[in-house]
Design an enzyme around this catalytic site. Sequence first.
Site, PDB file in Angstrom:
ATOM      1  N   ASP A 141      -8.482  -1.267   3.825  1.00 57.17           N
ATOM      2  CA  ASP A 141      -7.211  -0.532   3.763  1.00 57.17           C
ATOM      3  C   ASP A 141      -6.767  -0.362   2.323  1.00 57.17           C
ATOM      4  O   ASP A 141      -5.578  -0.357   2.026  1.00 57.17           O
ATOM      5  CB  ASP A 141      -6.153  -1.291   4.577  1.00 57.17           C
ATOM      6  CG  ASP A 141      -4.907  -0.442   4.821  1.00 57.17           C
ATOM      7  OD1 ASP A 141      -3.841  -1.028   5.082  1.00 57.17           O
ATOM      8  OD2 ASP A 141      -5.026   0.806   4.734  1.00 57.17           O
ATOM      9  N   LYS A 144      -9.061   4.697  -0.839  1.00 58.26           N
ATOM     10  CA  LYS A 144      -9.906   5.363   0.174  1.00 58.26           C
ATOM     11  C   LYS A 144     -11.262   5.762  -0.409  1.00 58.26           C
ATOM     12  O   LYS A 144     -12.233   5.816   0.319  1.00 58.26           O
ATOM     13  CB  LYS A 144      -9.169   6.591   0.731  1.00 58.26           C
ATOM     14  CG  LYS A 144      -7.756   6.258   1.235  1.00 58.26           C
ATOM     15  CD  LYS A 144      -7.712   5.005   2.115  1.00 58.26           C
ATOM     16  CE  LYS A 144      -6.317   4.420   2.216  1.00 58.26           C
ATOM     17  NZ  LYS A 144      -6.307   3.043   2.774  1.00 58.26           N
TER      18      LYS A 144
HETATM   19  O1  LIG Z   1      -3.438   4.501  -0.308  1.00 58.90           O
HETATM   20  C1  LIG Z   1      -3.289   3.811   0.696  1.00 58.90           C
HETATM   21  N1  LIG Z   1      -3.619   2.516   0.693  1.00 58.90           N
HETATM   22  C2  LIG Z   1      -4.239   1.898  -0.473  1.00 58.90           C
HETATM   23  C3  LIG Z   1      -3.247   1.509  -1.566  1.00 58.90           C
HETATM   24  C4  LIG Z   1      -4.056   0.986  -2.732  1.00 58.90           C
HETATM   25  C5  LIG Z   1      -3.885  -0.486  -2.919  1.00 58.90           C
HETATM   26  C6  LIG Z   1      -5.109  -1.151  -3.347  1.00 58.90           C
HETATM   27  C7  LIG Z   1      -5.505  -2.401  -2.984  1.00 58.90           C
HETATM   28  C8  LIG Z   1      -6.708  -2.823  -3.604  1.00 58.90           C
HETATM   29  C9  LIG Z   1      -7.351  -4.057  -3.495  1.00 58.90           C
HETATM   30  C10 LIG Z   1      -8.493  -4.293  -4.208  1.00 58.90           C
HETATM   31  N2  LIG Z   1      -9.024  -3.359  -4.998  1.00 58.90           N
HETATM   32  C11 LIG Z   1      -8.434  -2.158  -5.121  1.00 58.90           C
HETATM   33  C12 LIG Z   1      -7.259  -1.892  -4.432  1.00 58.90           C
HETATM   34  S1  LIG Z   1      -6.260  -0.480  -4.404  1.00 58.90           S
HETATM   35  C13 LIG Z   1      -2.676   4.399   1.934  1.00 58.90           C
HETATM   36  C14 LIG Z   1      -2.021   5.628   1.845  1.00 58.90           C
HETATM   37  C15 LIG Z   1      -1.429   6.208   2.977  1.00 58.90           C
HETATM   38  C16 LIG Z   1      -0.745   7.520   2.887  1.00 58.90           C
HETATM   39  C17 LIG Z   1      -0.851   8.457   3.923  1.00 58.90           C
HETATM   40  C18 LIG Z   1      -0.194   9.669   3.846  1.00 58.90           C
HETATM   41  C19 LIG Z   1       0.563   9.977   2.726  1.00 58.90           C
HETATM   42  F1  LIG Z   1       1.212  11.160   2.651  1.00 58.90           F
HETATM   43  C20 LIG Z   1       0.671   9.055   1.687  1.00 58.90           C
HETATM   44  C21 LIG Z   1       0.029   7.831   1.762  1.00 58.90           C
HETATM   45  C22 LIG Z   1      -1.477   5.536   4.209  1.00 58.90           C
HETATM   46  C23 LIG Z   1      -2.133   4.314   4.296  1.00 58.90           C
HETATM   47  O2  LIG Z   1      -2.203   3.643   5.489  1.00 58.90           O
HETATM   48  C24 LIG Z   1      -2.743   3.748   3.183  1.00 58.90           C
HETATM   49  O3  LIG Z   1      -3.399   2.552   3.331  1.00 58.90           O
HETATM   50 MG   LIG Z   2      -3.695   2.153   5.403  1.00 63.18          MG
END
Ligand SMILES: O=C(NCCCCc1cc2ccncc2s1)c1cc(-c2ccc(F)cc2)cc(O)c1O
Ligand SMILES: [Mg+2]
Length: 214
Positions: A141, A144
């Site tokens: 999660d 992406k």
């Molecule tokens: O980016 C998302 N989730 C990742 C956040 C990045 C955090 C990280 C953790 C980590 C740990 C280790 N190494 C590198 C990393 S980077 C995310 C985005 C949406 C979304 C959907 C529609 C929208 F209009 C706007 C956002 C929905 C979701 O469920 C998500 O999970």
């Molecule tokens: Mg998510």
Amino acid sequence: TGSTRAERLLKAVQKNARRGDPQSVISAIDHYCRHSEWAMNVGDEKGSILDSVLSEVSPSCALELGTYCGYSTVRIARLLPPGATFVTVEFNPKYAKVARQVIEFAGLQDKVKLIEGASGDLIPKMKELFGNVTFDFVFLDHWKDRYVLDTKLLEDCGLLRKGSVLLADNVICPGTPEYLAYVRNNPRYKSTYYKSHLEYTKVEDGLEKSVFMG
Ligand SMILES: O=C(NCCCCc1cc2ccncc2s1)c1cc(-c2ccc(F)cc2)cc(O)c1O
Ligand SMILES: [Mg+2]
């Protein structure tokens, strides 16, 4: 300076949930994000699918990539058997700080090892950090565009075993097309798509479950 979205979500937990009650923490976050301010938690609809896959797998060693505020961390930790090892990885220190407090409010701090850093750096260190582990369950999660790279890294670092289950969030929205292509066209994985919706919205999204065949 003003608070961040993550800090406002934490305040909603502290105000509306009951200490030591994981379900009340989950409900407080879902209510806040549905009625006050959207946030990128897996949410209640996809969360129920996560719960059912977890109950099937009953992992003794689990990994989450992308902790954010700890919502799915609490959902997973509350269903793990006693003595299970559960590692969650967060890149953003501000999110990690909030997540630690959410996890502690739920009373699950003894079940969760939250480590800060980038998945690409930490995955190769897992064996060194936690002994010669293999993960029975992995929840993807995080970024992406890192799902494929990190799945290959998990394979190459010997962190998966025959039957390991990968569950990936957001395979439709924001979308992970290369990851879907990778696990669906790969004889080493048996994949199933669980159609659902983007958290707190009517937009289509889904979870992809992929069983590693070794
Ligand atoms: O980016 C998302 N989730 C990742 C956040 C990045 C955090 C990280 C953790 C980590 C740990 C280790 N190494 C590198 C990393 S980077 C995310 C985005 C949406 C979304 C959907 C529609 C929208 F209009 C706007 C956002 C929905 C979701 O469920 C998500 O999970
Ligand atoms: Mg998510």
